[in-house]
Design a protein around this motif. Structure first.
Motif, PDB file in Angstrom:
ATOM      1  N   VAL A  12       0.860  -1.183   0.000  1.00 48.52           N
ATOM      2  CA  VAL A  12       0.000   0.000   0.000  1.00 48.52           C
ATOM      3  C   VAL A  12       0.898   1.236   0.000  1.00 48.52           C
ATOM      4  CG1 VAL A  12      -1.784   1.275   1.237  1.00 48.52           C
ATOM      5  CG2 VAL A  12      -1.806  -1.229   1.258  1.00 48.52           C
ATOM      6  N   ALA A  13       0.577   2.200  -0.850  1.00 44.42           N
ATOM      7  CA  ALA A  13       1.381   3.418  -0.920  1.00 44.42           C
ATOM      8  C   ALA A  13       1.405   4.122   0.425  1.00 44.42           C
ATOM      9  CB  ALA A  13       0.821   4.346  -2.002  1.00 44.42           C
ATOM     10  N   ASP A  14       2.549   4.748   0.741  1.00 43.69           N
ATOM     11  CA  ASP A  14       2.750   5.348   2.056  1.00 43.69           C
ATOM     12  C   ASP A  14       1.949   6.621   2.282  1.00 43.69           C
ATOM     13  OD1 ASP A  14       4.533   3.312   2.546  1.00 43.69           O
ATOM     14  OD2 ASP A  14       6.277   4.484   1.928  1.00 43.69           O
ATOM     15  N   GLY A  15       1.506   7.258   1.241  1.00 41.82           N
ATOM     16  CA  GLY A  15       0.748   8.495   1.402  1.00 41.82           C
ATOM     17  C   GLY A  15       0.145   8.927   0.091  1.00 41.82           C
ATOM     18  N   GLU A  16      -0.245  10.202   0.023  1.00 41.02           N
ATOM     19  CA  GLU A  16      -0.831  10.747  -1.192  1.00 41.02           C
ATOM     20  C   GLU A  16       0.225  10.862  -2.290  1.00 41.02           C
ATOM     21  OE1 GLU A  16      -4.152  11.575  -1.753  1.00 41.02           O
ATOM     22  OE2 GLU A  16      -4.320  10.414   0.096  1.00 41.02           O
ATOM     23  N   PRO A  17      -0.209  10.846  -3.544  1.00 37.14           N
ATOM     24  CA  PRO A  17       0.748  11.002  -4.646  1.00 37.14           C
ATOM     25  C   PRO A  17       1.470  12.351  -4.578  1.00 37.14           C
ATOM     26  CG  PRO A  17      -1.397  10.251  -5.459  1.00 37.14           C
ATOM     27  CD  PRO A  17      -1.586  10.644  -4.030  1.00 37.14           C
ATOM     28  N   LYS A  18       2.780  12.308  -4.803  1.00 36.55           N
ATOM     29  CA  LYS A  18       3.564  13.541  -4.894  1.00 36.55           C
ATOM     30  C   LYS A  18       3.615  13.960  -6.357  1.00 36.55           C
ATOM     31  CE  LYS A  18       8.222  15.420  -4.326  1.00 36.55           C
ATOM     32  NZ  LYS A  18       9.644  15.104  -3.999  1.00 36.55           N
ATOM     33  N   ARG A  19       3.165  15.168  -6.651  1.00 37.53           N
ATOM     34  CA  ARG A  19       3.057  15.607  -8.034  1.00 37.53           C
ATOM     35  C   ARG A  19       4.402  16.027  -8.602  1.00 37.53           C
ATOM     36  NH1 ARG A  19      -2.638  19.076  -7.880  1.00 37.53           N
ATOM     37  NH2 ARG A  19      -3.888  17.374  -6.986  1.00 37.53           N
ATOM     38  N   LEU A  20       4.668  15.508  -9.809  1.00 35.26           N
ATOM     39  CA  LEU A  20       5.893  15.858 -10.531  1.00 35.26           C
ATOM     40  C   LEU A  20       5.602  16.843 -11.658  1.00 35.26           C
ATOM     41  CD1 LEU A  20       7.465  12.291 -10.770  1.00 35.26           C
ATOM     42  CD2 LEU A  20       7.906  14.058  -9.047  1.00 35.26           C
ATOM     43  N   ILE A  21       4.504  16.629 -12.357  1.00 34.62           N
ATOM     44  CA  ILE A  21       4.017  17.583 -13.354  1.00 34.62           C
ATOM     45  C   ILE A  21       2.535  17.790 -13.094  1.00 34.62           C
ATOM     46  CG2 ILE A  21       3.662  18.134 -15.779  1.00 34.62           C
ATOM     47  CD1 ILE A  21       5.861  16.244 -16.527  1.00 34.62           C
ATOM     48  N   GLU A  22       2.105  19.044 -13.016  1.00 34.16           N
ATOM     49  CA  GLU A  22       0.694  19.356 -12.867  1.00 34.16           C
ATOM     50  C   GLU A  22       0.122  19.812 -14.210  1.00 34.16           C
ATOM     51  OE1 GLU A  22      -0.008  22.111  -9.730  1.00 34.16           O
ATOM     52  OE2 GLU A  22       0.700  20.760  -8.164  1.00 34.16           O
ATOM     53  N   ASN A  23      -1.164  19.529 -14.400  1.00 32.91           N
ATOM     54  CA  ASN A  23      -1.909  20.020 -15.570  1.00 32.91           C
ATOM     55  C   ASN A  23      -1.317  19.526 -16.883  1.00 32.91           C
ATOM     56  OD1 ASN A  23      -3.534  21.546 -13.755  1.00 32.91           O
ATOM     57  ND2 ASN A  23      -1.955  23.134 -13.741  1.00 32.91           N
ATOM     58  N   ILE A  24      -1.162  18.220 -16.979  1.00 39.33           N
ATOM     59  CA  ILE A  24      -0.537  17.630 -18.159  1.00 39.33           C
ATOM     60  C   ILE A  24      -1.571  17.274 -19.233  1.00 39.33           C
ATOM     61  CG2 ILE A  24      -0.567  15.200 -17.461  1.00 39.33           C
ATOM     62  CD1 ILE A  24       2.387  15.101 -18.270  1.00 39.33           C
ATOM     63  N   SER A  25      -2.830  17.663 -19.011  1.00 43.60           N
ATOM     64  CA  SER A  25      -3.872  17.610 -20.027  1.00 43.60           C
ATOM     65  C   SER A  25      -4.782  18.800 -19.786  1.00 43.60           C
ATOM     66  CB  SER A  25      -4.640  16.287 -19.968  1.00 43.60           C
ATOM     67  OG  SER A  25      -5.555  16.187 -21.041  1.00 43.60           O
ATOM     68  N   VAL A  26      -5.771  18.998 -20.655  1.00 46.54           N
ATOM     69  CA  VAL A  26      -6.672  20.146 -20.530  1.00 46.54           C
ATOM     70  C   VAL A  26      -7.937  19.714 -19.796  1.00 46.54           C
ATOM     71  CG1 VAL A  26      -7.974  21.914 -21.750  1.00 46.54           C
ATOM     72  CG2 VAL A  26      -5.763  21.151 -22.644  1.00 46.54           C
ATOM     73  N   PRO A  27      -8.188  20.217 -18.592  1.00 50.59           N
ATOM     74  CA  PRO A  27      -9.352  19.774 -17.819  1.00 50.59           C
ATOM     75  C   PRO A  27     -10.670  19.912 -18.565  1.00 50.59           C
ATOM     76  CG  PRO A  27      -7.887  21.059 -16.437  1.00 50.59           C
ATOM     77  CD  PRO A  27      -7.360  21.171 -17.842  1.00 50.59           C
ATOM     78  N   LYS A  28     -10.850  20.992 -19.299  1.00 50.20           N
ATOM     79  CA  LYS A  28     -12.129  21.230 -19.980  1.00 50.20           C
ATOM     80  C   LYS A  28     -12.504  20.070 -20.900  1.00 50.20           C
ATOM     81  CE  LYS A  28     -14.232  24.152 -23.534  1.00 50.20           C
ATOM     82  NZ  LYS A  28     -15.597  23.883 -23.071  1.00 50.20           N
ATOM     83  N   HIS A  29     -11.527  19.575 -21.677  1.00 42.83           N
ATOM     84  CA  HIS A  29     -11.847  18.511 -22.641  1.00 42.83           C
ATOM     85  C   HIS A  29     -12.108  17.188 -21.930  1.00 42.83           C
ATOM     86  CE1 HIS A  29     -10.524  21.709 -25.059  1.00 42.83           C
ATOM     87  NE2 HIS A  29      -9.247  21.395 -25.132  1.00 42.83           N
ATOM     88  N   ASN A  30     -11.362  16.934 -20.860  1.00 40.89           N
ATOM     89  CA  ASN A  30     -11.630  15.741 -20.063  1.00 40.89           C
ATOM     90  C   ASN A  30     -13.010  15.827 -19.407  1.00 40.89           C
ATOM     91  OD1 ASN A  30      -8.965  13.934 -19.704  1.00 40.89           O
ATOM     92  ND2 ASN A  30      -8.371  16.076 -19.898  1.00 40.89           N
ATOM     93  N   GLN A  31     -13.396  17.017 -18.978  1.00 38.61           N
ATOM     94  CA  GLN A  31     -14.713  17.200 -18.379  1.00 38.61           C
ATOM     95  C   GLN A  31     -15.818  17.003 -19.411  1.00 38.61           C
ATOM     96  OE1 GLN A  31     -14.472  21.171 -16.853  1.00 38.61           O
ATOM     97  NE2 GLN A  31     -13.034  20.632 -15.211  1.00 38.61           N
ATOM     98  N   ASP A  32     -15.617  17.556 -20.609  1.00 39.37           N
ATOM     99  CA  ASP A  32     -16.650  17.514 -21.638  1.00 39.37           C
ATOM    100  C   ASP A  32     -16.840  16.117 -22.211  1.00 39.37           C
ATOM    101  OD1 ASP A  32     -16.930  20.210 -21.276  1.00 39.37           O
ATOM    102  OD2 ASP A  32     -15.864  20.794 -23.105  1.00 39.37           O
ATOM    103  N   ARG A  33     -15.737  15.404 -22.434  1.00 38.60           N
ATOM    104  CA  ARG A  33     -15.807  14.128 -23.137  1.00 38.60           C
ATOM    105  C   ARG A  33     -15.501  12.928 -22.259  1.00 38.60           C
ATOM    106  NH1 ARG A  33     -15.547  13.835 -28.623  1.00 38.60           N
ATOM    107  NH2 ARG A  33     -14.474  11.829 -28.494  1.00 38.60           N
ATOM    108  N   GLY A  34     -14.537  13.068 -21.401  1.00 38.69           N
ATOM    109  CA  GLY A  34     -13.931  11.934 -20.732  1.00 38.69           C
ATOM    110  C   GLY A  34     -12.465  11.901 -21.126  1.00 38.69           C
ATOM    111  N   ALA A  35     -11.819  10.775 -20.919  1.00 41.28           N
ATOM    112  CA  ALA A  35     -10.366  10.702 -21.085  1.00 41.28           C
ATOM    113  C   ALA A  35      -9.948  10.037 -22.385  1.00 41.28           C
ATOM    114  CB  ALA A  35      -9.757   9.955 -19.897  1.00 41.28           C
ATOM    115  N   ASP A  36     -10.771  10.146 -23.442  1.00 36.61           N
ATOM    116  CA  ASP A  36     -10.466   9.363 -24.647  1.00 36.61           C
ATOM    117  C   ASP A  36      -9.315   9.912 -25.476  1.00 36.61           C
ATOM    118  OD1 ASP A  36     -12.052  11.542 -25.444  1.00 36.61           O
ATOM    119  OD2 ASP A  36     -12.925  10.451 -27.123  1.00 36.61           O
ATOM    120  N   HIS A  37      -9.022  11.195 -25.398  1.00 32.34           N
ATOM    121  CA  HIS A  37      -7.900  11.751 -26.160  1.00 32.34           C
ATOM    122  C   HIS A  37      -6.913  12.448 -25.226  1.00 32.34           C
ATOM    123  CE1 HIS A  37      -9.126  11.526 -30.557  1.00 32.34           C
ATOM    124  NE2 HIS A  37     -10.123  10.959 -29.917  1.00 32.34           N
ATOM    125  N   THR A  38      -6.875  11.981 -24.007  1.00 30.82           N
ATOM    126  CA  THR A  38      -6.062  12.644 -23.004  1.00 30.82           C
ATOM    127  C   THR A  38      -4.622  12.121 -23.030  1.00 30.82           C
ATOM    128  OG1 THR A  38      -6.117  13.364 -20.698  1.00 30.82           O
ATOM    129  CG2 THR A  38      -6.501  11.019 -21.113  1.00 30.82           C
TER     130      THR A  38
END
Length: 997
Positions: A136-162
């Motif tokens: 089991v992972a020791d804690g929450e994920p530590k972010r290395l890169i943030e915002n590596i896709s566009v939230p709007k398109h993931n919200q509108d469609r899902g993750a099909d072209h992410t």
């Protein structure tokens, strides 16, 4: 169990493609189920630790689902190494896990964040740690890169072209497959920000620093395969309105691959794909390099295709700085999503297995693949090994071992081992794989302090390429590098070394390198034509052919060495175009006639099914719509190209051409003849999917010049032998001083050819791409006209327009033609010079004009009507094979209870994508006496099986007489049967079918 119940269950299984045991695979491999849907449903990705622990990204949102709390990473362990996972833990709960890398006690994960009850807020690359090894992972994920896709398109469609898969190379970088949602203001741990319009490959150091774009211009890649020499391969795709075709691509650092704005109409500006392979959907990727595997399956990229239910091997042949390839079927499995291998050679496959577009908690499994003679050998616990033992691991024949020992040495910061590591790099008796691994290990350990030894290795022709790459690998470690070794490498007889040197000089960033780069930035001769890349010109094109109409073709083919028979859809999008070339004949000068079927074609591609002699694409004997039999005909399905080499004795081609009896009443086609395949015609799909190794060195040199901002050197080179490369680089530099200098050069020149080239460069510079802010996306059928997707004018546009108008006023008719050509090609929209684009009101799209994902999204919003659907269904081609009621003639799988087994989405997928669903019911049965039969598998038990052929006749075969049963290579059901329906009509049909319970 009654036979009726058996038939219903077996049909349901075929429709949903869930069985892990029905696959046909190489006899020298052992394929078993490692874990089922009870622990690893909807597996979107996986990564295997060197010791064999399997991490599975469970994504119950699939590609189009919405909501939070439906993703997790499951750790699977086979404690007794019997080939079955007997222990599992939920390693971490994350949304949309889309890429995993297990390395030591760290797990890198690409994932989204969806707060409870809220919309997705972003996609990130993070790292999880399990220091106490409790699963089991020791804690929450530590972010290395943030915002590596566009939230709007993931919200509108899902993750099909992410953004999707991640993989680590032997250079220690994490390579990230970015879908064509792109990203805006992605930020790494060092604060560096990047924005990218469209898809490509991004890379970052394991600590989240030094993020940079590696390649650009890809559609919707899902993963990358990386070999020991840092060659990178993707199975991407394109969409030019003619299909979602798979492209196998060799990724070369700094390369532009052109989707969607350059790949069709500006092919000379891109690095083309190695092959267009027809329809499909590329997913997971692996370069297999493990000594426990047979040679014939080793040292090859293995590429999963979710749309084809197959993992492919690509055989590579060196072609200058790149390759040519030949695809081979390898492992057939149910919608493979990902593939990876451990340190002992166990390969694991994540099978989506009919989990649909929104995930399914009861679908999906993990498969284990090993050679039949494979024997388990425990992978050592690296943390307990000495530095000396780890260094020896760099000499291993296993890519998994080399990478893992390298990363353990770097984790320890074992600089004291540097001498032993560089000794391997210098050892001419060591394998090249080990020498390359040592070079990049040494560089990662010592940073810029490694440069002196690497400069020495840059003189060793066996490893020169990788020494050069390592020297320029980190932009923060290049300032003190001398340029002379790179200049010498540009003159190498090895084109791979030349390319590495050109890329490196662009990265080092010193403008004094520009003359050396200009010397090699010379495009191949075929790329210099002012009229652009030439496409095939048909020397015969028919009018639209419908119904019983038959046309006569009579063409002089004197001096024609190659003949392409081309069938295009008539433009109605009805999907019933089972066309036939009818009795094509070659004629000698003496008048002797020989049926074309006597010759063997060079290649044949088609929309679906197979191109067949004497049969249509459904496998029936070839005959016209009116029932007339065709003796020497060829059956095919548009869009198709059949290519023949023509012996010199033939001077004429004659044929009667029309539709076969397998076509729908509303079907229409056009026929054409050409000496070369047209762009967009299949495999290869044209210049953008045809290997062009001579363009690679000038391509990367030009991009290096642009990266250097070497405008003065390029302007000076216009009067030199490097003119074409200089102008190529200049047309990518949107700088007012460049435009003004080009206009001045134009006005001061009397060289008409040069002036035309300058006009072309200025036309390309007239607009530029609008800054990307993530507020829009080009969707699944983008505008491919180019050269920019959202072209906007800029500060220097008025000067360019003024020059064009001044030229127009005094131009001859021929010159006006050239100005018009430029204005149209580069979409300048100059009133009075060429076309001015109007906004065309959009019309209601038909199913055939939409992507499967868009249809699924539309189905969510459209409420179907059962009565209307029943009426529509009665007029569709499906009814010819499938029974709806108990009294219907039995041909293909029964549909009269389909609503009891499948939900609306699964029924829609079965119609739109039969290869992944319904087509599995159509099987080949090979008997022990060598004979075979094909048809729908009605039932099967220990004693007998029942197969129903296309004529509706059932045959019972004792199992004692059955040698094998497997999915048929040729499916009767095509993927376009309801293409002519609107979204509302399609929803009606689905609602009706779902009511059949």
């Amino acid at each position: 169990m009654s036979k009726l119940k058996t038939r219903i269950i077996s049909t349901a299984l075929a429709l949903t493609a869930t069985s892990a045991t029905s696959i046909a695979n190489p006899s020298d491999l052992k394929v078993t189920e490692f874990a089922g849907s009870d622990v690893a449903p909807s597996p979107a990705c996986l990564s295997v630790a060197a010791n064999g622990d399997v991490y599975v990204g469970v994504d119950l949102l699939g590609s189009l689902g919405k909501g939070s709390g439906k993703g997790r990473i499951v750790k699977l362990v086979d404690t007794d190494n019997d080939g079955k996972a007997d222990k599992h833990t939920v390693f971490a709960k994350v949304d949309n896990p889309r890429g995993l890398i297990s390395m030591g006690d760290k797990l890198y994960v690409l994932h989204t964040v969806i707060p409870d009850g809220q919309k997705l807020t972003g996609m990130h690359l993070s790292v999880l740690t399990d220091a106490d090894h409790d699963g089991v992972a020791d804690g929450e994920p530590k972010r290395l890169i943030e915002n590596i896709s566009v939230p709007k398109h993931n919200q509108d469609r899902g993750a099909d072209h992410t953004t999707n898969g991640i993989r680590m190379g032997i250079d220690g970088w994490i390579y990230i497959a970015v879908g064509d949602f792109g990203f805006v203001d992605a930020v790494g741990t060092d604060g560096k920000k990047l924005t990218m319009l469209g898809g490509g490959i991004l890379r970052v150091r394991p600590d989240g620093s030094n993020m940079e774009v590696y390649t650009h211009g890809l559609r919707n890649i899902y993963d990358v395969a990386i070999d020991p020499f840092m060659n990178m391969y993707t199975r991407g795709n394109t969409n030019d309105g003619g299909g979602w075709n798979v492209r196998f691509i060799h990724q070369i650092q700094s390369g532009e691959y052109g989707y969607p704005v350059l790949f069709k109409n500006f092919t000379s500006e891109i690095i083309p794909a190695l092959a267009d392979l027809g329809g499909g959907s590329g997913t997971g990727a692996l370069f297999m390099d493990e000594p426990t595997w047979p040679d014939k399956y080793n040292k090859v990229p293995m590429m999963a295709d979710w749309g084809r239910n197959e993992i492919y091997i690509h055989r590579l042949t060196q072609d200058g700085p790149s390759f040519t390839q030949k695809q081979e079927d390898f492992i057939n499995t149910s919608q493979p999503a990902d593939v990876d291998v451990d340190g002992s050679g166990r390969m694991f496959i994540a099978a989506w297995a009919g989990a649909g577009y929104k995930g399914n908690p009861k679908r999906g499994y993990i498969q284990l693949v090993t050679p039949q003679d494979w024997q388990y050998k425990a992978f050592p616990e690296l943390s307990k090994l000495s530095d000396e033992a780890l260094v020896k691991g760099l000499r291993s024949d296993s890519a998994t071992t080399r990478l893992n020992v390298q990363q353990e040495l770097i984790k320890r910061d074992s600089k004291k081992a540097a001498g032993e590591i560089i000794a391997i790099a210098q050892d001419t008796e060591a394998s090249k794989e080990s020498r390359v691994a040592a070079i990049f290990t040494y560089k990662q350990l010592l940073g810029k302090d490694a440069n002196k030894a690497l400069l020495d290795l840059a003189e060793d022709t066996d490893v020169q390429e990788w020494a050069i790459r390592a020297l320029a690998d980190r932009l923060d470690q290049v300032a003190d590098l001398p340029l002379e070794p790179f200049y010498e490498a540009l003159k190498s007889s090895n084109p791979r070394v030349q390319v590495a040197a050109a890329v490196a000089l662009g990265r080092i960033g010193k403008k004094e390198a520009a003359p050396a780069l200009l010397a090699v930035a010379k495009p191949p001769a075929s790329e210099k034509d002012d009229e652009g890349t030439k496409t095939a010109t048909a020397f015969f094109t028919s009018e639209k052919v419908t119904g019983k109409k038959v046309i006569d073709i009579d063409i002089d083919i004197t001096r024609t060495k190659q003949l392409c028979l081309i069938v295009e859809d008539g433009g109605d999008g009805n999907g019933g175009d089972h066309a036939a070339w009818i009795e094509p004949t070659l004629i000698t000068e003496s008048g002797k006639k020989v049926p074309l079927n006597k010759l063997k074609w060079k290649s044949a591609t088609q929309g679906w099914g197979k191109t067949l002699k004497g049969k249509d694409t459904t496998g029936k004997p070839l005959q016209l719509v009116d029932g007339t039999k065709v003796k020497d005909g060829i059956g095919t399905h548009s869009k198709s190209v059949i290519t023949y080499k023509i012996p010199p004795q033939y001077v004429r081609f004659q044929a009667k051409a029309g539709l076969s009896s397998g076509a729908n009443e509303s079907a229409s086609v056009k026929f054409a003849l050409s000496a070369t395949p047209p762009s967009g015609s299949g495999s290869p799909e044209g210049p953008h999917a045809t290997p062009n190794s001579p363009v690679i060195l000038p391509h990367v040199a030009v991009h290096a010049l642009v990266n250097l901002g070497a405008k003065e050197d390029c302007l000076d080179a216009i009067d030199s032998e490097s003119q074409d490369g200089a102008l190529w680089a200049l047309h990518l530099m949107h700088d007012e001083t460049v435009v003004n200098a080009l206009i001045s050069k134009f006005k001061g020149s009397s060289d008409a050819k040069l002036k035309n080239k300058i006009l072309r460069t200025l036309a390309r510079l007239y607009t530029k791409e609008a800054p990307y802010d993530g507020s829009w996306w080009w969707k699944t059928q983008p505008d491919t006209r180019g050269p920019y997707y959202v072209p906007v004018t800029w500060e220097a546009s008025p000067q360019i327009e003024e020059l064009f108008r001044t030229e127009w006023e005094s131009a001859t008719p021929d010159h006006k033609g050239y100005l018009t050509f430029l204005a149209n090609k580069y979409r300048m929209n100059l009133q009075g010079i060429g076309k001015v684009e109007d906004k065309v009101a959009s019309k209601e799209k038909k199913i055939g004009d939409m992507s499967i994902e868009d249809v699924m999204l539309g189905l969510d919003k459209a409420k179907g009507n059962v009565a209307k659907g029943k009426k529509l269904m009665s007029s569709q081609a499906c009814i010819a094979c499938h029974s709806i009621s108990a009294n219907d003639r039995k041909l293909g799988p029964d549909l009269n209870a389909i609503g009891g087994h499948l939900d609306r989405e699964a029924i829609a997928e079965a119609i739109l994508k039969p290869d992944a669903t319904i087509a599995d019911a159509w099987v080949d049965v090979v008997k022990t006496d060598g004979s075979s039969m094909q048809g729908t598998l009605v039932s099967k038990d220990d004693k007998e099986l029942v197969v129903r052929n296309i004529a509706g006749i059932s045959t019972t075969v004792p199992m004692s007489e059955v040698k094998s049963v497997g999915k048929s290579a040729s499916t009767i059901m095509g993927p376009h049967l309801l293409d002519a329906l609107t979204m509302k009509e399609f929803a009606d049909v689905i609602e009706y079918l779902h009511s059949l319970k």
